[in-house]
Design a protein around this motif. Structure first.
Motif, PDB file in Angstrom:
ATOM      1  N   MET A  22     -31.822  29.869  79.715  1.00 46.92           N
ATOM      2  CA  MET A  22     -31.831  28.526  79.880  1.00 46.92           C
ATOM      3  C   MET A  22     -33.070  27.686  78.814  1.00 46.92           C
ATOM      4  O   MET A  22     -32.682  26.764  78.180  1.00 46.92           O
ATOM      5  CB  MET A  22     -32.556  27.954  81.226  1.00 46.92           C
ATOM      6  CG  MET A  22     -32.260  26.550  81.314  1.00 46.92           C
ATOM      7  SD  MET A  22     -32.764  26.034  83.044  1.00 46.92           S
ATOM      8  CE  MET A  22     -34.689  26.207  82.674  1.00 46.92           C
ATOM      9  N   GLY A  34     -29.734  22.612  83.768  1.00 52.23           N
ATOM     10  CA  GLY A  34     -31.187  23.468  84.326  1.00 52.23           C
ATOM     11  C   GLY A  34     -32.211  22.105  84.910  1.00 52.23           C
ATOM     12  O   GLY A  34     -33.242  22.091  84.835  1.00 52.23           O
ATOM     13  N   ALA A  35     -31.336  21.684  85.950  1.00 57.38           N
ATOM     14  CA  ALA A  35     -31.895  20.293  86.423  1.00 57.38           C
ATOM     15  C   ALA A  35     -33.183  20.574  87.177  1.00 57.38           C
ATOM     16  O   ALA A  35     -33.999  19.917  87.261  1.00 57.38           O
ATOM     17  CB  ALA A  35     -31.113  19.673  87.382  1.00 57.38           C
ATOM     18  N   GLY A  37     -35.399  23.038  86.439  1.00 59.89           N
ATOM     19  CA  GLY A  37     -36.308  23.627  85.653  1.00 59.89           C
ATOM     20  C   GLY A  37     -36.648  25.215  85.902  1.00 59.89           C
ATOM     21  O   GLY A  37     -37.504  25.694  85.646  1.00 59.89           O
ATOM     22  N   GLY A  38     -35.732  25.925  86.514  1.00 54.12           N
ATOM     23  CA  GLY A  38     -35.845  27.167  86.573  1.00 54.12           C
ATOM     24  C   GLY A  38     -36.267  27.633  88.037  1.00 54.12           C
ATOM     25  O   GLY A  38     -36.632  28.574  88.214  1.00 54.12           O
ATOM     26  N   LEU A  40     -34.644  27.648  90.972  1.00 50.33           N
ATOM     27  CA  LEU A  40     -33.330  28.248  91.892  1.00 50.33           C
ATOM     28  C   LEU A  40     -33.285  27.246  93.006  1.00 50.33           C
ATOM     29  O   LEU A  40     -32.859  27.352  93.935  1.00 50.33           O
ATOM     30  CB  LEU A  40     -33.832  29.403  92.354  1.00 50.33           C
ATOM     31  CG  LEU A  40     -33.536  30.748  91.541  1.00 50.33           C
ATOM     32  CD1 LEU A  40     -33.910  31.815  92.363  1.00 50.33           C
ATOM     33  CD2 LEU A  40     -31.983  30.871  91.083  1.00 50.33           C
ATOM     34  N   SER A  41     -33.366  25.741  92.462  1.00 50.38           N
ATOM     35  CA  SER A  41     -32.859  25.051  93.461  1.00 50.38           C
ATOM     36  C   SER A  41     -31.839  24.011  93.007  1.00 50.38           C
ATOM     37  O   SER A  41     -31.285  23.174  93.408  1.00 50.38           O
ATOM     38  CB  SER A  41     -33.968  23.869  93.940  1.00 50.38           C
ATOM     39  OG  SER A  41     -35.061  24.169  93.229  1.00 50.38           O
ATOM     40  N   CYS A  42     -31.078  24.442  92.135  1.00 48.66           N
ATOM     41  CA  CYS A  42     -29.925  23.883  91.389  1.00 48.66           C
ATOM     42  C   CYS A  42     -28.843  24.987  90.991  1.00 48.66           C
ATOM     43  O   CYS A  42     -29.097  26.169  91.263  1.00 48.66           O
ATOM     44  CB  CYS A  42     -30.222  22.933  90.429  1.00 48.66           C
ATOM     45  SG  CYS A  42     -30.374  23.579  88.865  1.00 48.66           S
ATOM     46  N   LEU A  80     -27.156  32.594  87.056  1.00 46.88           N
ATOM     47  CA  LEU A  80     -27.738  31.310  86.756  1.00 46.88           C
ATOM     48  C   LEU A  80     -28.826  31.694  85.430  1.00 46.88           C
ATOM     49  O   LEU A  80     -29.730  32.624  85.735  1.00 46.88           O
ATOM     50  CB  LEU A  80     -28.689  30.898  87.878  1.00 46.88           C
ATOM     51  CG  LEU A  80     -27.634  30.539  88.994  1.00 46.88           C
ATOM     52  CD1 LEU A  80     -28.524  30.146  90.362  1.00 46.88           C
ATOM     53  CD2 LEU A  80     -27.016  29.372  88.579  1.00 46.88           C
ATOM     54  N   CYS A  82     -31.287  30.510  83.953  1.00 47.14           N
ATOM     55  CA  CYS A  82     -32.907  30.186  84.110  1.00 47.14           C
ATOM     56  C   CYS A  82     -33.361  31.697  84.310  1.00 47.14           C
ATOM     57  O   CYS A  82     -34.804  31.713  84.486  1.00 47.14           O
ATOM     58  CB  CYS A  82     -33.253  29.319  84.746  1.00 47.14           C
ATOM     59  SG  CYS A  82     -33.063  29.398  86.551  1.00 47.14           S
TER      60      CYS A  82
END
Ligand code: FES
Length: 107
Positions: A22, A34-35, A37-38, A40-42, A80, A82
């Motif tokens: 990412m 990458g809303a 920022g890494g 793991l909540s999106c 994912l 990130c």
């Protein structure tokens, strides 16, 4: 490493070791959101990994799997990005950007 954009454009970019895919995408203005920022909540950093490379990646942890389930256009080789940290083994990896992402954070 190479990013393939949804329209099929291939972008070969420098991939410094230790950065996440990412972060590499962001450095090169590749359109991966990458809303979160890494953290793991999106699931907006969803990429489809070239099957030839998929097996070289470390297994996703449970949190990543849960988030991946929410990713739009999920495939068998989805990850994912990130969570994917560049290592020497991954030198040359190819990932494809999914056609659409869906930002659950903004819903
Ligand atoms: S940037 Fe949100 S899970 Fe990867």
């Amino acid at each position: 490493m190479t990013f393939i954009e949804p329209d099929g454009t291939r972008r070969e970019v420098d991939a410094p070791l230790g950065l996440s895919i990412m972060e590499i995408a962001h450095k090169h203005d590749i359109d991966i959101e990458g809303a979160c920022g890494g953290s793991l909540s999106c699931s907006t950093c969803h990429v489809i990994v070239d099957p030839a490379w998929f097996g070289k990646l470390p297994e996703p942890d449970e949190e990543e799997e849960d988030m991946l389930d929410l990713a739009f256009g999920l495939t068998r080789t989805s990850r994912l990005c990130c969570q994917l940290i560049m290592t020497e083994d991954l030198d040359g990896i190819t990932v494809t950007l999914p056609e659409e992402t869906h930002n659950f954070l903004l819903d």
